[in-house]
Enzyme design. Structure first.
Site, mmCIF file in Angstrom:
data_model
loop_
_atom_site.group_PDB
_atom_site.id
_atom_site.type_symbol
_atom_site.label_atom_id
_atom_site.label_comp_id
_atom_site.label_asym_id
_atom_site.label_seq_id
_atom_site.Cartn_x
_atom_site.Cartn_y
_atom_site.Cartn_z
ATOM 1 N N ARG A 108 0.843 -1.202 0.000
ATOM 2 C CA ARG A 108 0.000 0.000 0.000
ATOM 3 C C ARG A 108 0.871 1.241 0.000
ATOM 4 N NH1 ARG A 108 -3.737 0.613 4.793
ATOM 5 N NH2 ARG A 108 -1.947 -0.205 5.904
ATOM 6 N N SER A 177 7.655 -5.369 6.670
ATOM 7 C CA SER A 177 7.322 -6.448 7.615
ATOM 8 C C SER A 177 8.056 -7.750 7.306
ATOM 9 C CB SER A 177 5.806 -6.651 7.643
ATOM 10 O OG SER A 177 5.179 -5.474 8.091
ATOM 11 N N ASP A 230 4.959 -2.990 11.694
ATOM 12 C CA ASP A 230 3.559 -2.648 11.946
ATOM 13 C C ASP A 230 3.244 -2.466 13.435
ATOM 14 O OD1 ASP A 230 3.922 -5.324 12.508
ATOM 15 O OD2 ASP A 230 2.168 -6.026 11.414
#
Length: 498
Positions: A108, A177, A230
């Site tokens: 994203r 991540s 995250d």
């Protein structure tokens, strides 16, 4: 004639007796099988037990491991990674900031417009991009060139009034991540790929350097001001909205926690103490293990068959990736040893991870009188039909045992963090507020899990302390949280906007 009639009567009576005996034997066999199935459930429930005393032992073990992990590298099952985040958002940040969230087969790109004191996030936009399969195993240049091109395309769609101040570089928070050895707030080398990626020439490289090189190639003037994961983003997002947030926890497919530590309480930190006096620690708590964890033979089998045997033990009993599979494993044993679903074991029941946690949650939350959701899930997912209400009730009970254990152990982990920070008691009458920001689908969507976690934390804290501790849903740490960290680590901090 009379003798024939008598003979027939005797034969009939014998047949009736034989049939009755068969029925009785069948019932005895059925009740024997049912008793065996119930014994399996009862034994499982006992082994999963989490009385408060045990949870306190788990929390104490968590605190001990936290101390050990802060003292030296490799000193604990908990990595206790120094994040280099020493400035969390205050809510006063202002301006346009970007985020890139790369953690799977999609990534994203986001932008947020921050309004400054009292105004928070004024505007937010994002775009999601699928990564072509061949790029996941190609070269580093190919992957990062593709990402940079998507970022440039997204930047080109900035609407009127949403541009950086004149003469200022755009700034980006990069959520990456995958396992990284962090070198500073804005640099870190890739340790290894996971989740289907395997790009050999990127391993050991600084991922921020790779992205920056790709952006420079196409003339995109953007600076990566924070490289985060995250969980730290979740903590940042929570702190931006509430300055009492002291920890962020992810409870989703996987699990992790990060919290704000006093810099002088980190013996392995050899750099200059940050001005703020604080440092965010990424615990990597999924790898926690202790002899006090209530583990069963089903957990052992799941671990043995996993991609990482012996690792992430805490994660394997509390996170969304695995809860449904623990239920499946118990049902499979009941089918094998007690013919719970009939004389043959349903083939689908033998497939690992086929029963997902969202399916388990739907069954657990079934409030219909005939438990029809349980019936339809068994039929749709496992191809098991004709289940009785009695059987469905047992399946709901199994879901409750597995979810409760996971939720109560999650609460014990949070209690361990509060203990480490001395926030598990009230000192000299001072009432400091402590807020835990939590994100992840398991926490957000599995109501029974969430409710159990929250009530267990209150139980561990006691009534008086519990008044000063609360949990808040901190949404989209990997996206908005990363943009907020770009803002709190901006090169223009302290410079007034012209």
């Amino acid at each position: 004639m009379g003798k024939v009639a008598v003979g027939a009567a005797v034969v009939c009576a014998a047949a009736v007796c034989a049939a009755a005996a068969l029925v009785v034997r069948h019932r005895m066999r059925s009740s024997g099988k049912w008793a065996r199935a119930m014994a399996i459930v009862k034994e499982f429930e006992e082994k999963c037990g989490t009385p408060v005393g045990k949870l306190r032992q788990v929390a104490d073990a968590m605190t001990v491991e936290m101390h050990a992990g802060l003292a030296s590298e490799g000193g604990s099952k908990l990595k206790m990674l120094i994040s280099y985040v020493d400035n969390l958002p205050t809510g006063n940040e202002k301006g346009l900031f970007y985020a890139l969230d790369l953690g799977g087969t999609n990534f994203r790109v986001l932008r947020v417009q921050l309004g400054g004191p009292g105004k928070h996030i004024i505007h937010q936009e994002f775009d999601e991009v699928a990564i072509p399969q061949h790029l996941m195993t190609g070269s580093s240049d190919e992957l990062f060139d593709f990402i940079a091109a998507a970022l440039a395309k997204f930047v080109a769609t900035e609407s009127e009034g949403f541009h950086p101040a004149p003469g200022r570089q755009r700034e980006l928070g990069f959520t990456f991540s995958f396992p990284v050895r962090q070198l500073s707030i804005s640099s870190g080398t890739l340790i290894k790929w996971t989740k289907g990626f395997n790009i050999e020439d990127a391993v050991g490289e600084d991922v921020v350097g790779e992205l920056t090189k790709a952006m420079e190639k196409i003339g995109l003037d953007m600076r990566v001001s924070a490289l985060v994961n995250d969980t730290i983003g979740t903590l940042a997002g929570g702190r931006y909205c509430n300055q009492d947030v002291i920890a962020g926890v992810i409870l989703g497919t996987g699990t992790n926690a990060a919290y704000v530590e006093r810099a002088h309480a980190i013996p392995k930190w050899h750099g200059l103490l940050p001005k703020s006096g604080e440092m965010v620690i990424n615990m990597e708590w999924g790898n926690f293990r202790s002899s006090h964890l209530p583990l069963t033979e089903y957990d052992q089998a799941l671990d043995d068959e996993s991609l990482n045997p012996g690792e992430q033990i805490f994660e394997k009993i509390i996170s969304g990736m695995y809860l449904g599979d623990i239920v499946r494993r118990v049902l499979c044993r009941m089918a094998e040893e007690a013919a719970f679903f009939g004389d043959t074991v349903p083939p689908k029941l033998r497939i690992p991870l086929i029963l997902r946690t969202p399916d388990m949650s739907a069954m657990h939350h079934d409030k219909s009188s005939d438990l029809r959701v349980v019936g339809s899930k068994l039929k749709d997912v496992l191809e098991i039909s004709n289940t009785s209400l009695k059987m469905r009730k047992v399946i709901v009970e199994l879901c409750d045992i597995v979810a409760s254990r996971g939720a109560r152990l999650s609460a014990a982990g949070i209690f361990g963090i509060l203990k480490k920070l001395g926030r598990d008691t009230i000192r000299d009458g001072e009432k400091q507020k402590s807020v835990i920001g939590i994100d992840g689908g398991l926490y957000e969507h599995y109501t029974e899990f969430r409710t159990c976690l929250e009530s267990t934390l209150k139980e561990l804290l006691g009534e008086e302390v519990a008044e000063n501790v609360s949990i808040e849903h901190s949404n989209d740490g990997s996206g908005a949280g990363a943009a907020l960290l770009a803002a709190s680590h901006s090169q223009y901090l302290g410079v007034e906007e012209s």
